[in-house]
Design an enzyme around this catalytic site. Structure first.
Site, PDB file in Angstrom:
ATOM      1  N   GLU A 142      10.201 -41.466  17.571  1.00 52.69           N
ATOM      2  CA  GLU A 142       9.144 -40.486  18.164  1.00 52.69           C
ATOM      3  C   GLU A 142       9.489 -38.938  18.060  1.00 52.69           C
ATOM      4  O   GLU A 142       8.651 -38.243  18.545  1.00 52.69           O
ATOM      5  CB  GLU A 142       8.706 -41.056  19.652  1.00 52.69           C
ATOM      6  CG  GLU A 142       8.426 -42.520  19.732  1.00 52.69           C
ATOM      7  CD  GLU A 142       8.313 -42.855  21.255  1.00 52.69           C
ATOM      8  OE1 GLU A 142       7.781 -41.986  21.926  1.00 52.69           O
ATOM      9  OE2 GLU A 142       8.754 -43.744  21.555  1.00 52.69           O
ATOM     10  N   ASP A 168       4.915 -54.405  26.349  1.00 48.95           N
ATOM     11  CA  ASP A 168       6.417 -54.005  25.914  1.00 48.95           C
ATOM     12  C   ASP A 168       6.853 -53.408  27.236  1.00 48.95           C
ATOM     13  O   ASP A 168       6.313 -52.656  28.069  1.00 48.95           O
ATOM     14  CB  ASP A 168       6.430 -53.021  24.828  1.00 48.95           C
ATOM     15  CG  ASP A 168       5.566 -51.724  25.062  1.00 48.95           C
ATOM     16  OD1 ASP A 168       6.476 -50.875  25.502  1.00 48.95           O
ATOM     17  OD2 ASP A 168       4.451 -51.664  24.827  1.00 48.95           O
TER      18      ASP A 168
END
Length: 231
Positions: free
Chosen positions: A127, A35
Site C-alpha cells: 500500500e 479480514d
C-alpha cells in the site's frame, strides 16, 4: 464448506442495507468474507461462524500473519487455529514494507504460515512506497512473489487499493490476481483489471468481534471459490 456459500439474486437493488453488519452489502455476490489482524483483538470465532443476517454468512477470512522482515501479528496463531477449528475457509497475508528485502520478507511469511490444501492463496499487502524508487519497489515485490510461489506452489494474490494499483503496479504484475480495496462503490470497484476479491467496506460489524472489521466479496460463484483454493 458448502454451507457457507450464499447466492445473492440478480433482482436485488444496487446495494442492500444490513444494519446488523453495520455496512451495505453489494448484491450479486455468492461468497462474503472478512479480514482481521491484531486490531480486532480477541475474536470469538464460534460467534463469527454462527452469525447469519438474512442470506449472508461469513464464508472466508484473511488473517494478517507477518509484516516486514521479522514482525509477526500477535493474534495470528490464535486466529489461524480457531478459524480452522470452526471450519471457516482461511488465508494469510503479509504487510509489505517498502525499502526492505522482498526475499527476507517472504521468508518471514513462510516461516510462520502453514498453508495447506483447502486454504486461500497467500496474499501480499502492498500500500505504500515510503519514498522508494518505483523500479526498486517493483523489484522487491517480485522477489517476494517469486519466493512465496516457489515455496507453496501457488501464485500469490496482491492486495492493494485502486489508486495505488493504477499509479504504481498497473502493467507490471498483470499475471497476478488482485484483492482490491475500494469503498463506497455500490456494485463493484472502479478498476479495469480483473479482480478476485473486493474489499468494499472497512467499517463492518460481526458477532464475536468487538472492533470494526473489513468486509469483502469474492468475484465468482461458490464453485469458482472452491476452485481457487490450494489443491
Amino acid at each position: 464448506m458448502a454451507s457457507y456459500f450464499i447466492i445473492t439474486f440478480l433482482s436485488k437493488p444496487p446495494h442492500i442495507k444490513y444494519p446488523a453488519f453495520g455496512t451495505d452489502i453489494p448484491p450479486n455476490y455468492a461468497v462474503h468474507g472478512i479480514d482481521v489482524s491484531h486490531y480486532q483483538r480477541l475474536i470469538d470465532w464460534e460467534d463469527v461462524r454462527d452469525m447469519q443476517v438474512k442470506d449472508i454468512k461469513i464464508g472466508f477470512v484473511f488473517i494478517k500473519a507477518t509484516e516486514g522482515i521479522e514482525n509477526v501479528d500477535d493474534q495470528f496463531r490464535r486466529n489461524w487455529l480457531q478459524a480452522e477449528e470452526m471450519k471457516i475457509v482461511k488465508g494469510a497475508y503479509h504487510y509489505f514494507i517498502a525499502g526492505k528485502s522482498g526475499k527476507l520478507q517472504a521468508r518471514n511469511f513462510i516461516q510462520i504460515v502453514p498453508l495447506k490444501k483447502g486454504d486461500l492463496p497467500p496474499v501480499l499487502d502492498i500500500e505504500q512506497i515510503s519514498g522508494n524508487a518505483l523500479p526498486d519497489l517493483r523489484k522487491e515485490i517480485k522477489k517476494w512473489l517469486d519466493e512465496v510461489e516457489g515455496h507453496y506452489g501457488i501464485k500469490p494474490v496482491i492486495y492493494t487499493n485502486v489508486d495505488f494499483y493504477n499509479n504504481n503496479l498497473k502493467g507490471s504484475f498483470d499475471e497476478y490476481q488482485l484483492w482490491i480495496a475500494h469503498y463506497l462503490q455500490p456494485e463493484k470497484p472502479r478498476l479495469q483489471h480483473k479482480w478476485m476479491f473486493w474489499q468494499h467496506s472497512e467499517s463492518g460489524r460481526v458477532n464475536g468481534i468487538k472492533a470494526p472489521v473489513d468486509f469483502n466479496v469474492f468475484s465468482g460463484d461458490s464453485i469458482d471459490f472452491r476452485n481457487s483454493l490450494i489443491k
